[in-house]
Write a protein that holds these residues in place. Structure first.
Motif, PDB file in Angstrom:
ATOM      1  N   ILE A 155       0.872  -1.173   0.000  1.00 54.67           N
ATOM      2  CA  ILE A 155       0.000   0.000   0.000  1.00 54.67           C
ATOM      3  C   ILE A 155       0.909   1.221   0.000  1.00 54.67           C
ATOM      4  N   GLN A 165       1.967   5.419  -0.271  1.00 53.17           N
ATOM      5  CA  GLN A 165       1.667   6.571   0.581  1.00 53.17           C
ATOM      6  C   GLN A 165       0.554   7.456   0.033  1.00 53.17           C
ATOM      7  N   GLN A 223      -7.826   5.447  -0.121  1.00 45.67           N
ATOM      8  CA  GLN A 223      -6.898   4.581   0.613  1.00 45.67           C
ATOM      9  C   GLN A 223      -7.519   3.211   0.846  1.00 45.67           C
ATOM     10  N   ILE A 274      -6.119  -0.500  -0.364  1.00 49.13           N
ATOM     11  CA  ILE A 274      -6.047  -1.678   0.500  1.00 49.13           C
ATOM     12  C   ILE A 274      -6.772  -2.850  -0.162  1.00 49.13           C
ATOM     13  N   ALA A 286       2.844  -1.697   4.177  1.00 44.57           N
ATOM     14  CA  ALA A 286       2.103  -0.431   4.179  1.00 44.57           C
ATOM     15  C   ALA A 286       3.098   0.707   4.394  1.00 44.57           C
ATOM     16  N   PRO A 321       0.708   4.602   5.226  1.00 45.27           N
ATOM     17  CA  PRO A 321      -0.644   4.489   4.669  1.00 45.27           C
ATOM     18  C   PRO A 321      -1.621   5.536   5.171  1.00 45.27           C
TER      19      PRO A 321
END
Length: 342
Positions: A96, A98, A162, A166, A179, A182
Motif C-alpha cells: 500500500i 503513501q 486509501q 487496501i 504499508a 498508509p
C-alpha cells in the motif's frame, strides 16, 4: 511462529551523481505469520527504500545489492528473475503506497483497476473477478460497492481512495502486506478508521504486515515488534513496551522526547533532535548518530556499534550499557524539567 520473511544483512545502494548512497546498510529482521512489524524513523532513514528493496521495485537512478538476502517462503528474492518476481508481487507480497491519488490511475474506473489486479494473478473469468472486486470493496467498507465500481478515483475522498488501495493490495490474499505511510495524508478520524480496517483485515486473512511510518502513535497502536531506523540501519529493535518505555538507544529516546504527551505538565516542552541526519554518501566515522547525540563521548567517534542484547527480544546499537544509559536519561530529564544547563 513460522517466519514469512527473513531479511539478512541487506545492503541497498543507489548510484547518484554525488556518489553511492548507502540507503540500507546491513539490515536484518524477520516477520512472522500474522505479525505486524512497525518500522519508524525520520525522513531519509531508509524506511521506504527498505520496503522497495523487499518488493524489488528498483527506482531510478540504478539500485544494486552488494550484500544480503531477502528470504520469502524459502526463496531469495534477490536471485529471482523479473518474470519470477512478477508472480510474487501483488500475489504473495502486496504494498500500500503513501499517496492514493498518485497510486490509482485517474483515467480508469475503480472497478476496472480492481478487476485487473485480480485477473493478473488469479485464474478466473472476468465475471468472477468482478464479483471478487465487489467483495473486496465490501470488506474495506466502501458503501454501495456495486455502484462505486463504476466511479473514477477523483470521485472518492482521500480515505475512500486509501480503502480502495487496501482492497487492491488484498485482491489475491497476500501472505505479506507492506504499508508505506498508509495514513500520512489523512486526517485523524479517517486515520483511525484505516488502522482499524487493517487490524480487521489482518484478523480475517492472517496477513503479516510491515507498517512503515514516522508516526510513533500509529506504531504504538498497530505493532507487535518495532524496528527503529537511522541512516539506513536498524539501531533498536524490540516490543512496543521496550521501545516506548525502555528505550536503550539515544536516537529512540530523542524521538520519544520530541512527541507531545497528554500527561505532560504545562511547563514541559518538546525537545527537538539537534542537527540533521548524516549524508549517506559519506556517513560519519564511528556511530552515525554521534554528531546529534546528547550522550556522545570520544569513544563514539571511533566505535561503530552493533546491535546488542538489552533484554528478551530487545536489541540496541549503542556503546552505553542499559544501566549507564538509564542514569544519563534521568540526569537529562531532570535538567529539562528544571531548565538547568546539561
Amino acid at each position: 511462529m513460522q517466519a514469512v520473511l527473513e531479511v539478512k544483512q541487506l545492503k541497498t545502494q543507489i548510484d547518484t551523481n554525488e556518489g553511492v548512497v548507502k540507503a540500507v546498510d546491513g539490515v536484518s529482521f524477520t516477520v512472522e505469520a500474522g505479525q505486524t512489524v512497525g518500522i519508524v524513523g525520520e525522513s531519509g532513514s531508509g524506511k521506504s527504500v527498505l520496503a522497495h528493496s523487499i518488493m524489488q521495485l528498483n527506482p531510478v537512478p540504478p539500485t544494486f545489492y552488494p550484500e544480503g538476502e531477502i528470504i520469502f517462503e524459502g526463496k531469495n528474492l534477490l536471485n529471482l528473475s523479473e518474470r519470477e518476481l512478477r508472480k510474487i508481487r501483488g500475489n504473495e507480497i502486496a504494498m500500500i503506497f503513501q499517496d492514493p491519488m498518485s497510486s490509482l490511475n485517474p483515467v480508469f474506473k475503480i472497478g476496472d483497476q480492481l478487476v485487473e489486479a485480480v485477473l493478473t494473478h488469479q485464474k478466473m473469468s472476468r465475471q468472477d473477478a468482478r464479483a471478487r472486486a465487489v467483495e473486496l470493496l465490501t470488506d474495506v467498507g466502501i458503501p454501495d460497492p456495486e455502484r462505486r465500481m463504476n466511479d473514477y478515483p477523483h470521485q472518492f475522498s482521500g480515505g475512500m481512495r486509501q480503502r480502495v488501495l487496501i482492497a487492491i493490495a488484498l485482491a489475491c490474499n497476500p501472505k505479506l502486506l507492506i504499508a508505506d505511510e498508509p495514513t500520512t495524508a489523512l486526517d485523524v478520524t479517517i486515520q483511525a478508521q484505516i488502522l482499524e480496517l487493517m487490524r480487521d483485515i489482518q484478523k480475517k486473512y492472517g496477513t503479516a504486515i510491515i507498517m512503515i511510518t514516522h508516526d510513533l502513535g500509529v506504531v504504538s497502536q498497530m505493532a507487535d515488534k518495532v524496528l527503529v531506523m537511522y541512516s539506513g540501519r536498524i539501531v533498536e529493535e524490540g516490543s512496543v513496551e521496550d521501545i516506548f518505555y525502555r528505550p536503550s538507544m539515544p536516537y529512540t529516546w530523542s524521538l520519544l522526547r520530541s512527541l507531545p504527551r497528554l500527561d505532560a505538565e504545562a511547563h514541559e516542552r518538546l525537545i527537538n533532535i539537534e542537527g540533521q541526519p548524516p549524508n549517506l554518501v559519506s556517513p560519519p566515522k564511528g556511530c552515525n548518530f554521534h554528531p546529534r547525540c546528547p550522550f556522545s563521548t570520544e569513544q563514539c567517534l571511533e566505535v561503530d556499534p552493533e546491535l546488542t542484547v538489552r533484554g528478551d527480544g530487545h536489541f540496541a546499537a549503542c556503546i552505553l550499557s542499559g544501566q549507564e544509559f538509564d542514569s544519563e536519561k534521568k540526569r537529562m530529564e531532570f535538567a529539562d524539567k528544571k531548565g538547568v544547563p546539561q
